[in-house]
Design a protein around this motif. Sequence first.
Motif, mmCIF file in Angstrom:
data_model
loop_
_atom_site.group_PDB
_atom_site.id
_atom_site.type_symbol
_atom_site.label_atom_id
_atom_site.label_comp_id
_atom_site.label_asym_id
_atom_site.label_seq_id
_atom_site.Cartn_x
_atom_site.Cartn_y
_atom_site.Cartn_z
ATOM 1 N N ALA A 21 0.841 -1.187 0.000
ATOM 2 C CA ALA A 21 0.000 0.000 0.000
ATOM 3 C C ALA A 21 0.879 1.242 0.000
ATOM 4 C CB ALA A 21 -0.921 0.012 1.220
ATOM 5 N N ARG A 22 0.525 2.220 -0.801
ATOM 6 C CA ARG A 22 1.229 3.509 -0.781
ATOM 7 C C ARG A 22 0.865 4.249 0.502
ATOM 8 N NH1 ARG A 22 -0.085 8.877 -3.611
ATOM 9 N NH2 ARG A 22 -2.115 7.879 -3.904
ATOM 10 N N ARG A 23 1.856 4.843 1.147
ATOM 11 C CA ARG A 23 1.616 5.531 2.412
ATOM 12 C C ARG A 23 2.654 6.631 2.560
ATOM 13 N NH1 ARG A 23 3.548 4.293 7.831
ATOM 14 N NH2 ARG A 23 2.144 5.167 9.411
ATOM 15 N N LEU A 24 2.210 7.868 2.648
ATOM 16 C CA LEU A 24 3.107 8.988 2.830
ATOM 17 C C LEU A 24 2.936 9.541 4.233
ATOM 18 C CD1 LEU A 24 2.787 10.896 -0.572
ATOM 19 C CD2 LEU A 24 4.403 9.126 0.099
ATOM 20 N N VAL A 25 4.013 9.529 5.013
ATOM 21 C CA VAL A 25 3.966 10.035 6.389
ATOM 22 C C VAL A 25 4.771 11.318 6.542
ATOM 23 C CG1 VAL A 25 3.546 7.756 7.372
ATOM 24 C CG2 VAL A 25 5.896 8.543 7.089
ATOM 25 N N ASN A 70 7.979 6.309 4.485
ATOM 26 C CA ASN A 70 7.083 6.479 3.337
ATOM 27 C C ASN A 70 7.122 5.228 2.468
ATOM 28 O OD1 ASN A 70 6.381 9.390 3.721
ATOM 29 N ND2 ASN A 70 8.597 9.619 3.470
ATOM 30 N N ALA A 71 5.956 4.728 2.111
ATOM 31 C CA ALA A 71 5.850 3.551 1.251
ATOM 32 C C ALA A 71 5.489 4.017 -0.162
ATOM 33 C CB ALA A 71 4.794 2.591 1.777
#
Length: 462
Positions: A21-25, A70-71
């Motif tokens: 899963a795309r994930r922006l932190v 970040n993914a």
Amino acid sequence: MDAPLDAPLLPGRGGPGLPQARRLVTEIPGPCSRALAQRRARSVARGVSSTMPVFAHAAGGGILVDVDGNALIDLGSGIAVTGVGNAADDVVAAVAEQAGRFTHTCFMVTPYAEYVGVCEALARLTPGGHEKRSALFTSGAEAVENAVKIARSATGRDAVVVFEHAYHGRTNLTMAMTAKAMPYKAGFGPFAPEIYRMPLAYPFRWPGGPERCGEQAAAQVIDLIRTEIGAGAVAALVIEPIQGEGGFVVPGTGFLPRLAEFCADAGILFVADEVQTGFARTGAMFACEHEDIVPDLIVTAKGIAGGLPLSAVTGRAEIMDAPQVGGLGGTFGGSPVACAAALAAINLIESADLAARARHIAELTLPRLHALGDRYGAIGDVRGRGAMLAVELVRGPGDHTPDRATAAAVAAACHRRGLIVLSAGTWGNVLRLLPPFVITDDLLLEGLDVLAEACAEVLAPR
């Protein structure tokens, strides 16, 4: 403050178990990547470039996790290397087992079965039913250079024919064979002699139009070889069946078969540089199979070993055996660990039919890219095969002037959103997509949604 080499808040490893899963932190790049960039600037030579401004921590499937957590969706595969994934379980296990037995002996000192096994697999998989031999090396450029050595030894000739927009590597000989001056050749000459560049059947840019591009370009190349070099002086014609760095150019229909026919008649060795196209990337095990080409020599690297450095030259036995004993080799060529990884990766490609998976990726992706082309006049061409696809950015409808700045802006917009895409092309105006075969459909489609968002930000509708 220096960034740590590892980040304890992140998962310990990549591989198939990494959440897809795309994930922006944080923003891209995040604070840990920015701190590492400062360390890099103090220790890494300026000439080594990077596409993304982030530092990798873990990767697997279609996801790369950076040191800030970040993914990112990976549509680059380390430039077509990690088709089976960045840390496929079978490849990791094979590497660990082999490394536990020994990491190196040098095949030229005490050989080992893994090297032989890779050569046997290459003989079985590469086009043609003739008897074959292989020699293993470390990088694609090293393999291309050795293919030229072998061709010259086998034919007793010196000249080598290459093509416009070609990319073959960064050694002195392969820089001479590569077309693009900046950044690959500028300031690094003089280059090796007896390299002759010919026109490529580039359908989008062929003056006579795409329909007769292959036929016309082949006739022009053959005439130039006969009149300007002399066919009897040419050892090898070296060509990428689909160009990589040159912009994912698929030559016009009939171009490759006609050149192969001419080479056979003239005693010229037809050398397929499949460094980027090989091992299922284009929806066939090798791209030359799309037009039933059986090369005399085929050069492979990148996708062969699941991320470990390995390359090969494979060809007709009598050609490969032409150099004198001791004339081929290298200390690290055919590393036992890389060979173990290759045997595991090849098994995955075959057992999971990843060539079919590459064709499925094209079926999902091409309609989306064509829809973008219909919406935005700056997208002049959509092309490619399998999981090797690209869009070429130009000034606008009817204007084929390359637009490097716009391509860079779209790529940057993708990167900010957590999507890894690469640029390519002689003018730097092509966006290329090289998703790993193991990416999920949902993640691939999300990546294409992100690309569409980036285009909407940068490009004006028709």
